[in-house]
Design an enzyme around this catalytic site. Structure first.
Site, PDB file in Angstrom:
ATOM      1  N   GLN A 274       0.834  -1.214   0.000  1.00  9.83           N
ATOM      2  CA  GLN A 274       0.000   0.000   0.000  1.00  9.83           C
ATOM      3  C   GLN A 274       0.867   1.262   0.000  1.00  9.83           C
ATOM      4  OE1 GLN A 274      -3.601  -0.682   0.412  1.00  9.83           O
ATOM      5  NE2 GLN A 274      -3.755   1.333  -0.503  1.00  9.83           N
TER       6      GLN A 274
ATOM      7  N   LYS B 207      -2.737  -1.010   6.543  1.00  9.00           N
ATOM      8  CA  LYS B 207      -3.751  -2.031   6.251  1.00  9.00           C
ATOM      9  C   LYS B 207      -4.229  -2.568   7.585  1.00  9.00           C
ATOM     10  CE  LYS B 207      -5.719  -4.046   2.702  1.00  9.00           C
ATOM     11  NZ  LYS B 207      -6.032  -3.513   1.382  1.00  9.00           N
TER      12      LYS B 207
ATOM     13  N   GLY C 185     -12.443   0.099   2.782  1.00  8.82           N
ATOM     14  CA  GLY C 185     -12.851  -1.306   2.693  1.00  8.82           C
ATOM     15  C   GLY C 185     -11.804  -2.159   1.998  1.00  8.82           C
ATOM     16  N   ASP C 186     -12.008  -3.440   2.038  1.00  4.01           N
ATOM     17  CA  ASP C 186     -11.221  -4.417   1.282  1.00  4.01           C
ATOM     18  C   ASP C 186     -12.084  -5.679   1.282  1.00  4.01           C
ATOM     19  OD1 ASP C 186      -8.516  -5.036  -0.001  1.00  4.01           O
ATOM     20  OD2 ASP C 186      -8.582  -6.632   1.458  1.00  4.01           O
TER      21      ASP C 186
END
Ligand code: NDP
Length: 445
Positions: free
Chosen positions: A110, A125, A164-165
């Site tokens: 990321q 994360k 979100g993920d």
């Protein structure tokens, strides 16, 4: 690896058994070796050692009450990896496979991804080993509230802005945001992926899938190729997959296969996306139901088989390490000429080497799926300005960002004599910006 071998050794020693994290770091350090040779002063300043160590890792208990009145316990995480170029930013994943290794690999990727977007965002994360599958709305809400009851003290619009993920969509972001607001008494852009009537951005839902197709199209154009008329296989049938399919079709492609974690469907006439959206988005069903509505479509158990189908372009959009060496060989043998990663690290290292060795155009996830976080960055801008932009305005900005990312990774790859190696280009371009910021901010950072 040469100069950076010690960095890798330290990572393995400090994070034993965290194989996904090792894999992500090792792939990036291989690319950075040339930068280390160019900048021995950066090696002496410990930039590489600091770059692979998260700034902060938070692990917490999440207890909640299920519908039967029993107490359940899960583990929550937030890995705040690097804030050199902006507040931490990155998704939350709710899935039983979640552990420290997976979140560290995702947090690390990321950092590079956010750097490539050109927006001021650091990398993070988080998530939980909670499994949302089969849970009622009430259970999801209670879990999210409990999760936020700890997380709220570590985040903020200028500190850390989660999104979100896998397993965290609009509904979960709503419950998380509601609890944050209740606890802090502050309505701010602390989460992205919000509902459009309460601070969300148009195009955020479509952004990762659309962005993937925009950047793949750029790379195809460079070789006088395009989506138009191409056969496309897309793994997964979640947020990224559905909107990658939508954009690929708008660009003239025929999407012939999609999957979920149980199996895949093959529809040689081209997938009917309305049926797919109804099954997966509205009814939260299984992909096998698709064949009940489409004559001629086939369902097969197991996920890997999707890569054995003949396709021109493959877009893995499900999860990490889903394309292994056998799948890569099958893709090459069937004439696939481009692979774009919608998911994070969906290729095993062996599969990746095989594709590159055979001249397949390959766009790594840290560049190719950056459209999601880029649009989250645009959501943050709109929140700060107290305004909402129209769909087309956001979509145009998204397309510009994806084009710019392609330009950066292509230019850097060419500058180092590695034309077409977009993995190398993304690793080096993403790293350079973060490394310079870290140096300018001093060593204790
Ligand atoms: P979703 O939860 O919406 O969808 C994930 C999909 O992948 C589901 O269809 C799931 O099936 C399927 N799946 C899971 N494991 C497998 C497997 N082994 N084989 C085939 N299918 C599988 O997640 P997203 O679409 O949001 O995320 C997908 C990937 O994209 C992840 O790697 C994520 O980190 C990455 N990503 C997502 C972004 C976003 O904006 N959403 C941004 C950048 C990256 P089932 O329904 O059976 O669980």
């Amino acid at each position: 690896m040469d100069l950076l071998a010690q960095v890798m050794e330290d990572v393995v020693k400090r994070n034993p058994h965290e194989t996904e994290f090792h894999q992500a770091i090792s792939e990036v350090l291989e690319s950075l070796e040339i930068v280390a040779k160019e900048h021995p002063e950066w090696v002496r300043a410990g930039v590489f050692n600091r770059f692979v160590e998260p700034e902060r890792q938070i692990i917490f208990r999440v207890s909640w009450i299920d519908d039967a009145g029993n107490t359940q316990v899960n583990r929550g995480y937030r890995v705040q990896f690097n804030s050199a170029i902006g507040p931490y930013k990155g998704g939350l994943r709710f899935h039983p496979s979640v552990n420290a290794s997976i979140l560290k690999f995702l947090g690390f990727e990321q950092v590079l991804k956010n750097s490539l977007t050109g927006l001021p965002m650091g990398g993070a994360k988080g998530g939980s080993d909670f499994d949302p599958k089969g849970k009622s709305d009430g259970e999801i809400m209670r879990f999210c509230q409990s999760f936020m009851s700890e997380l709220y003290r570590h985040i903020g619009q200028f500190t850390d802005v989660p999104a979100g993920d896998i397993g965290v969509g609009r509904r979960e972001i709503g419950y998380l945001f509601g609890q944050y607001k209740r606890l802090v008494n502050d309505f701010s852009g602390v989460l992205t992926g919000k509902g459009c009537s309460w601070g969300g951005s148009l195009v955020r839902t479509e952004a990762t899938g659309y962005g993937l197709c925009y950047i793949v199209e750029e790379a195809l154009h460079k070789k006088n190729l395009s989506f138009d008329g191409a056969r496309v296989s897309i793994s997964g049938s979640g947020n990224v997959s559905i909107y990658a399919a939508e954009k690929a079709m708008q660009l003239g492609a025929r999407v012939i296969a999609m999957s979920d974690s149980n199996g895949f469907i093959h529809d040689e006439n081209g997938i009917d996306l309305d049926i797919m959206k109804d099954i997966k988005e509205v009814r939260k069903g299984r992909i096998r139901e698709y064949i009940e509505y489409r004559q001629g479509a086939r369902y097969y158990d197991g996920c890997n088989g999707i890569w054995k189908l003949k396709c021109d372009i493959a877009l893995p959009c499900a999860t990490q390490n889903e394309v292994d060496l056998d799948s890569a060989i099958a893709l090459i043998q069937n004439g696939c000429f481009a692979v774009g990663e919608g998911a994070n690290m969906p290729l095993t290292p062996e599969a990746l080497r095989e594709l590159i060795h055979n001249g397949v155009i390959y766009l790594p996830g840290k560049a190719a799926n950056a459209g999601g976080v880029a649009t989250s960055g645009l959501e943050m801008t709109q929140n700060s300005q107290r305004c909402s932009w129209a769909f087309d305005k956001v979509d145009i900005k998204l397309k510009c960002i994806m084009t710019d990312i392609f330009c950066q990774i292509d230019t850097v790859a060419c500058r180092y004599g590695r034309e077409g190696d977009y993995e190398f280009g993304a690793n080096v371009a993403g790293f350079l910006k973060v490394a310079k910021a870290m140096l300018e901010q001093g060593i204790a950072y």
